[in-house]
Design a protein around this motif. Structure first.
Motif, PDB file in Angstrom:
ATOM      1  N   LEU A 299       0.817  -1.213   0.000  1.00  0.00           N
ATOM      2  CA  LEU A 299       0.000   0.000   0.000  1.00  0.00           C
ATOM      3  C   LEU A 299       0.852   1.265   0.000  1.00  0.00           C
TER       4      LEU A 299
ATOM      5  N   GLU B  80      -3.858  -0.644  -4.075  1.00  0.00           N
ATOM      6  CA  GLU B  80      -4.766   0.327  -3.465  1.00  0.00           C
ATOM      7  C   GLU B  80      -5.808  -0.378  -2.616  1.00  0.00           C
ATOM      8  N   ARG B  81      -6.166  -1.588  -3.027  1.00  0.00           N
ATOM      9  CA  ARG B  81      -7.147  -2.373  -2.274  1.00  0.00           C
ATOM     10  C   ARG B  81      -6.628  -3.797  -2.127  1.00  0.00           C
TER      11      ARG B  81
ATOM     12  N   TYR C 287      -5.523   2.479   6.995  1.00  0.00           N
ATOM     13  CA  TYR C 287      -6.137   1.953   5.779  1.00  0.00           C
ATOM     14  C   TYR C 287      -7.528   1.369   6.045  1.00  0.00           C
TER      15      TYR C 287
ATOM     16  N   TYR D  72     -15.645  -8.026   5.814  1.00  0.00           N
ATOM     17  CA  TYR D  72     -16.563  -7.939   4.676  1.00  0.00           C
ATOM     18  C   TYR D  72     -18.007  -8.205   5.079  1.00  0.00           C
TER      19      TYR D  72
ATOM     20  N   SER E  80     -12.647   1.511   2.681  1.00  0.00           N
ATOM     21  CA  SER E  80     -11.561   0.663   3.191  1.00  0.00           C
ATOM     22  C   SER E  80     -10.606   0.232   2.094  1.00  0.00           C
ATOM     23  N   SER E  81      -9.336   0.172   2.452  1.00  0.00           N
ATOM     24  CA  SER E  81      -8.320  -0.350   1.525  1.00  0.00           C
ATOM     25  C   SER E  81      -7.977  -1.806   1.808  1.00  0.00           C
TER      26      SER E  81
ATOM     27  N   VAL F  23      -9.764  -5.439   3.088  1.00  0.00           N
ATOM     28  CA  VAL F  23     -10.994  -6.171   3.390  1.00  0.00           C
ATOM     29  C   VAL F  23     -10.631  -7.594   3.807  1.00  0.00           C
TER      30      VAL F  23
ATOM     31  N   TYR G 237     -10.984  -5.090  -8.905  1.00  0.00           N
ATOM     32  CA  TYR G 237     -11.282  -4.277  -7.714  1.00  0.00           C
ATOM     33  C   TYR G 237     -10.131  -4.338  -6.716  1.00  0.00           C
ATOM     34  N   PHE G 238      -9.573  -5.546  -6.512  1.00  0.00           N
ATOM     35  CA  PHE G 238      -8.458  -5.716  -5.579  1.00  0.00           C
ATOM     36  C   PHE G 238      -7.153  -5.872  -6.357  1.00  0.00           C
TER      37      PHE G 238
END
Length: 800
Positions: free
Chosen positions: A194, A200-201, A226, A231, A243-244, A246, A267-268
């Motif tokens: 990060l 970023e995620r 972060y 979830y 949130s960064s 999960v 997304y991740f």
């Protein structure tokens, strides 16, 4: 079918894939077809608010879309679109071609508009190398004053980071013993991703909600800014968007295919699989593969389905069986060679670590009753039930027949022999039962013998996860937790002193996981005095340790799990809902096709007595089951080989390196059981040592030299041989360090490529100009090329 028809069909599939990723095919601001430009005609152009984002090149199904890279790049460059997708409808490749360190890679699902917009913004501020975020032993003090980052944890993170930065690897497997701080290490590694903008995620996947909650305890400290979230709750509260990091269970992602509905493939940026040996099969595999991210697997017990398998032979005889093994092999899934994770730190490493020890080993107390002894025999325990003799093996007890008398003897023996803590009460303990009914029965007996001593913690107990946490944290009075599987993995109870095995275990993975509950170190504080936990006790009532020490065949390839079949009515022991088994009434008659009438599991009303007990202190080399790794297997096998080979034994005692090398090469290496070789040993130990050095280390004659020691000795030897001056020795040292750490530099060095001396470390020595006046330069370099260090390093990378 004509070629154009093939491509038309591919486009139908591509259209569906675009719609599935929420592209509006009817909106020409988002999707344009057959878009003409000066370089030709692009099949698809995907656009956002600021213009073209991606060129998608469609190919016929029988063509490899990867081959269209340069054609699509031309279209993309002309349109100033930063991304390229190559697809034949069945197979998609994604290419962030404006990043010079990026190549096209396979994706399972097409990116959404939001995915591409986010990637475009990332391109505007490219990430910096992971290794630029320095992690030192004091790194955690900004979060926890008392925590020191251990050397092996730094080595683990740096190994992943160097391979990510320099080798562009995107899959990693960390094989680390239970209790070595995998979660905290992972929190630091995630922070490095990060902080350097390489992610970023982040998604951290576990297989039980209890593990998710434990993970958040560490993440809330190390990754607080972060905003790590769970979830299951964050998706309802809206916290997910802010949130960064999960943390999710596989089950919560899989319910109703939520992972597909609530996330896009991009997304991740980083997905971490805890207990990775269990999360890459079946439906769970779909979840993991869905996300187009860097993947890290964490496990203490990888499943090595390719170990001791002749891959070429199986490919010829049964390719489907080989495919099944490839899919389930943990090493293969994370892009590692069979048996070689990205980084390994096992229980023996932790016990022997010169900075440690960081874990403790058990004392094993083998206790057997009369029934147990008979059930372990080949014939089994013979019992007359309803005037008919039946035989029960150890795995049948409490499943096909109840033995209250035996259970009482087990509980009495446990209370008498369990290790006590410094305050002289029974140390915190976990007892593993056959099933939930058995767990309840044992808890009743424990509490009858000593009121309030035991609590049942199984999945059918209400609030079991809260009870487990309170038991771990010392908020309950009970000293014994009776469980089945719920506490066998991921349960971090540092002050645990006893593990009771009141059920048989036949899987080495399961045994290692259960044993791992007790390996953590702990300091007890009683009346201002401190007492260190030196070991823990395994009270083994089912000969589990003996089975894995003497009977389990580690050379046989793992069996692939068989698909579950429903029980047939005619089976002798149909399963009942309570977790036990019912026994059919002998001689009963039923109408054809009618289900067989079961009766209750018989209860043995006789007596049982304790007939034997033996305690074993496990030494620093661990149990046989602990050395299932390549290194452990080598050390065990080479000790046996030396002991059974008189001429080798003489050579080892005389330290005759040449003779040792000859014998090992001719009679030990490349045998079909493990296919040992010096290059595999170098990779496994991470040290470019010679065959004799590995042998001396295994038999306990001389410790294995470190990489730094080998480099230093190499430099000293060559410097002395050529009587080098101070500045010349500095050149020698810098050269040796470089080629020992950088295989590409070594290969260039072997070819005489002088460009390696443009590296920054040589500029401080005067650069190429200074090198040209180095006397005996060619002779010194040739001497380096002939060293064991170079030979060993090249062997270790022979297949790269």
């Amino acid at each position: 079918m004509k070629p154009w028809a093939n491509e038309t069909f591919s486009r139908v599939l591509i259209d569906k894939a675009l719609e599935f990723s929420e592209w509006d095919l009817l909106d020409h601001h988002q999707v344009r077809f057959e878009y003409n430009n000066s370089n030709g005609r692009a099949d698809y152009v995907l656009s956002g608010q600021r213009g073209p984002l991606c060129v998608l090149e469609a190919k016929r199904e029988e063509l490899d879309p990867y081959d269209a890279k340069e054609q699509a790049r031309g279209y993309a460059e002309n349109l100033k679109a930063p991304f390229v997708i190559l697809s034949n409808g069945k197979e998609h490749w994604f290419w962030n071609y404006t990043r010079h360190d990026s190549d096209a890679y396979r994706i399972e699902r097409l990116p959404s508009l939001d995915d591409l917009e986010r990637l475009r913004y990332k391109n505007l501020q490219p990430p910096r190398p992971l290794m630029t975020e320095i992690i030192t032993p004091d790194y955690l003090k900004q979060f926890r004053d008392e925590r020191i980052v251990r050397r092996y944890q730094i080595e683990t993170m740096d190994t992943v980071s160097r391979q990510f930065d320099d080798m562009k690897k995107r899959k990693f497997l960390l094989e680390m013993a239970t209790g070595t701080g995998k979660t905290l290490l992972c929190a630091m590694l995630i922070r490095r991703f990060l902080k350097t903008r390489n992610a970023e995620r982040v998604l951290f996947i576990v297989d039980r909600i209890e593990l998710a909650k434990q993970t958040l305890e560490d993440f809330d400290i190390v990754l607080k800014e972060y905003k790590p979230v769970l979830y299951r709750t964050a998706r309802r509260t809206g916290e997910l968007l802010g949130s960064s990091v999960v943390v999710a269970t596989l089950q919560s992602l899989m319910i109703g295919s939520r992972y597909r509905d609530e996330f896009t493939p991009f997304y991740f940026d980083l997905v971490v699989n805890d207990e990775a040996h269990r999360s890459i099969y079946g439906d769970a595999r779909e979840v993991v593969q869905f996300f187009q991210a860097t993947r890290i697997g964490l496990t203490a017990t990888p499943k090595a389905y390719l170990k001791n398998v002749n891959v070429a032979e199986l490919q010829q005889e049964n390719p489907r069986a080989l495919e099944a093994r490839l899919l389930r092999d943990t090493y293969n899934y994370f892009g590692c060679e069979p048996g070689f994770p990205t980084y390994r730190y096992d229980i023996i490493d932790a016990v022997k670590d010169p900075d440690g020890p960081f874990l403790c080993l058990p004392k094993i107390f083998d206790l057997r009753t009369d029934i147990t002894t008979q059930a372990l025999a080949e014939k089994g325990w013979a019992v007359v039930i309803n005037e008919q003799e039946e035989n029960f093996k150890i795995q049948d007890l409490e499943r096909k027949i109840f033995t209250p008398a035996r259970n009482r003897v087990l509980c009495e023996a446990f209370l008498n022999e369990a290790q006590r803590d410094p305050s002289n009460v029974i140390g915190k303990s976990i007892v593993f039962a056959v099933n939930q009914n058995h767990a309840t029965a044992l808890t009743k007996i424990f509490n009858e013998l000593q009121p309030g001593i035991a609590v049942t913690i199984t999945s059918r107990i209400e609030n079991s996860s809260i009870i487990a946490k309170d038991f771990r944290d010392g908020k309950r009075m009970e000293r014994i937790a009776v469980s089945v599987d719920m506490l066998s993995t991921g349960y971090n109870c540092q002050d645990l002193l006893n593990i009771g095995l009141m059920r048989p275990i036949f899987s080495p993975t399961e045994y290692i996981q259960i044993k791992g509950r007790g390996t953590r170190l702990f300091t007890f504080k009683v009346e201002n005095k401190q007492y260190n936990k030196a070991n823990f006790l395994i009270l083994d009532f089912c000969a589990v340790a003996e089975y894995f020490e003497e009977k389990y065949d580690y050379t046989v390839p793992l069996k692939l799990p068989q698909p579950k079949k429903e029980s047939k009515p005619s089976e002798k022991y149909p399963t009942t809902e309570g977790g036990g088994h019912s026994v059919s009434e002998p001689g009963s008659t039923t109408e054809p096709g009618a289900p067989e009438t079961p009766r209750e599991i018989p209860i043995w009303e006789g007596i049982d007595t304790l007939v034997s007990s033996e305690i074993t202190i496990v030494g620093p080399n661990g149990e046989k089951v602990d050395v299932m790794t390549f290194r452990g297997g080598f050390e065990r096998d080479i000790r046996d080989f030396v002991g059974n080979t008189p001429d080798l034994k003489v050579a080892v005692e005389a330290e005759d390196d040449e003779e040792i090398e000859t014998i090992i090469n001719e009679r030990f290496y490349h045998r079909p059981e493990m296919f040992y070789s010096v290059n595999k040993l170098i990779k496994s130990y991470g040290v470019p040592a010679s065959t004799p050095a590995f042998v001396y280390n295994a038999v306990g004659q001389k410790p294995l030299p470190t990489r730094d020691t080998i480099i230093s000795e190499t430099v000293d030897f060559i410097a002395s041989r050529f009587n080098l001056r101070y500045n010349e020795q500095k050149w020698l040292d810098a050269t040796t360090q470089l080629i020992a750490e950088d295989i590409d530099a070594l290969k260039k060095f072997m070819e005489g490529d002088m460009s390696i001396f443009n590296a920054s470390q040589f500029n401080a020595l005067g650069g190429i100009d200074a090198l040209l006046v180095f006397e005996n330069r060619e002779e010194v370099f040739e001497a380096i090329r002939q060293t064991n260090l170079v030979r060993a390093t090249l062997l270790a990378h022979a297949n790269e």
